[in-house]
Write a protein that holds these residues in place. Structure first.
Motif, PDB file in Angstrom:
ATOM      1  N   ALA A 244       0.831  -1.208   0.000  1.00  0.00           N
ATOM      2  CA  ALA A 244       0.000   0.000   0.000  1.00  0.00           C
ATOM      3  C   ALA A 244       0.864   1.257   0.000  1.00  0.00           C
ATOM      4  O   ALA A 244       0.509   2.254  -0.636  1.00  0.00           O
ATOM      5  N   ASP A 245       1.997   1.230   0.692  1.00  0.00           N
ATOM      6  CA  ASP A 245       2.904   2.384   0.698  1.00  0.00           C
ATOM      7  C   ASP A 245       3.435   2.659  -0.707  1.00  0.00           C
ATOM      8  O   ASP A 245       3.504   3.806  -1.143  1.00  0.00           O
TER       9      ASP A 245
ATOM     10  N   ALA B   6       1.997   1.732  -3.532  1.00  0.00           N
ATOM     11  CA  ALA B   6       0.867   2.180  -4.366  1.00  0.00           C
ATOM     12  C   ALA B   6       0.576   3.662  -4.135  1.00  0.00           C
ATOM     13  O   ALA B   6       0.395   4.422  -5.092  1.00  0.00           O
ATOM     14  N   LYS B   7       0.557   4.094  -2.880  1.00  0.00           N
ATOM     15  CA  LYS B   7       0.218   5.489  -2.544  1.00  0.00           C
ATOM     16  C   LYS B   7       1.314   6.483  -2.893  1.00  0.00           C
ATOM     17  O   LYS B   7       1.044   7.585  -3.371  1.00  0.00           O
ATOM     18  N   HIS B   8       2.555   6.113  -2.596  1.00  0.00           N
ATOM     19  CA  HIS B   8       3.653   7.073  -2.700  1.00  0.00           C
ATOM     20  C   HIS B   8       4.453   6.989  -3.993  1.00  0.00           C
ATOM     21  O   HIS B   8       5.234   7.902  -4.283  1.00  0.00           O
TER      22      HIS B   8
ATOM     23  N   ALA C  89       0.652   5.976  -7.413  1.00  0.00           N
ATOM     24  CA  ALA C  89      -0.365   7.034  -7.503  1.00  0.00           C
ATOM     25  C   ALA C  89       0.243   8.391  -7.858  1.00  0.00           C
ATOM     26  O   ALA C  89      -0.424   9.230  -8.456  1.00  0.00           O
ATOM     27  N   LYS C  90       1.501   8.600  -7.507  1.00  0.00           N
ATOM     28  CA  LYS C  90       2.161   9.884  -7.795  1.00  0.00           C
ATOM     29  C   LYS C  90       3.004   9.824  -9.068  1.00  0.00           C
ATOM     30  O   LYS C  90       3.753  10.751  -9.348  1.00  0.00           O
TER      31      LYS C  90
ATOM     32  N   VAL D 116       9.514   6.088   1.363  1.00  0.00           N
ATOM     33  CA  VAL D 116       8.111   5.661   1.450  1.00  0.00           C
ATOM     34  C   VAL D 116       7.822   4.811   2.687  1.00  0.00           C
ATOM     35  O   VAL D 116       6.681   4.420   2.923  1.00  0.00           O
TER      36      VAL D 116
ATOM     37  N   THR E 219       7.449   3.560   6.701  1.00  0.00           N
ATOM     38  CA  THR E 219       6.962   4.033   7.988  1.00  0.00           C
ATOM     39  C   THR E 219       8.049   3.698   9.002  1.00  0.00           C
ATOM     40  O   THR E 219       8.536   2.566   9.056  1.00  0.00           O
TER      41      THR E 219
END
Length: 133
Positions: free
Chosen positions: A58-59, A61-63, A66-67, A79, A81
């Motif tokens: 998910a990290d 995909a999001k960072h 998606a960008k 990216v 945590t």
């Protein structure tokens, strides 16, 4: 009254994760995740006073996706945590589930003496419990 049987994190943890350096690229992480068939990368500490990090699909995909960033140009430290929320090996998995819910976690490394022993996720907790019934 019978006390409930305690199932500990070490009883259900898996070794289905990859450990990489934070300077590894997202492309390298994706390749390593594909090879190991896992969704999780634990990012190694840089020094003894540092903390572990974690990267999940998910990290990425999001960072990255998606960008519209190039995975070979993004390091996983960008990216991840960090610090991670980890669990001790002796923790009852019922408390792991509560921790996951409270902090919206999907995975938690099992850490003892500053070393990652394994990984606990909903899969390990739930499937272990369902198999026991």
């Amino acid at each position: 009254m019978n006390p409930a049987k305690v199932i500990k994190a070490t009883d259900v943890m898996s070794n289905n994760f990859v450990m990489l350096d934070g300077m590894s690229t997202v492309r390298e992480a994706i390749n390593a995740m594909r090879d190991k068939n896992t969704d999780v990368v634990i990012v190694n500490k840089r020094t003894e006073h540092d903390a572990y990090g974690i990267v999940v699909l998910a990290d990425i995909a999001k960072h990255v996706l998606a960008k519209d960033r190039a995975p070979e140009r993004v390091n996983i430290y960008e990216v991840m945590t960090k610090p991670i929320i980890s669990v001790p090996p002796q923790m009852d998995i019922r408390y792991c589930a509560r921790l996951f819910d409270k902090y919206t976690l999907a995975y938690a490394p099992v850490v003892e003496d500053e070393q990652v022993l394994g990984l606990v996720g909903y899969r390990e907790i739930v499937l272990h419990e369902l198999a026991a019934d």
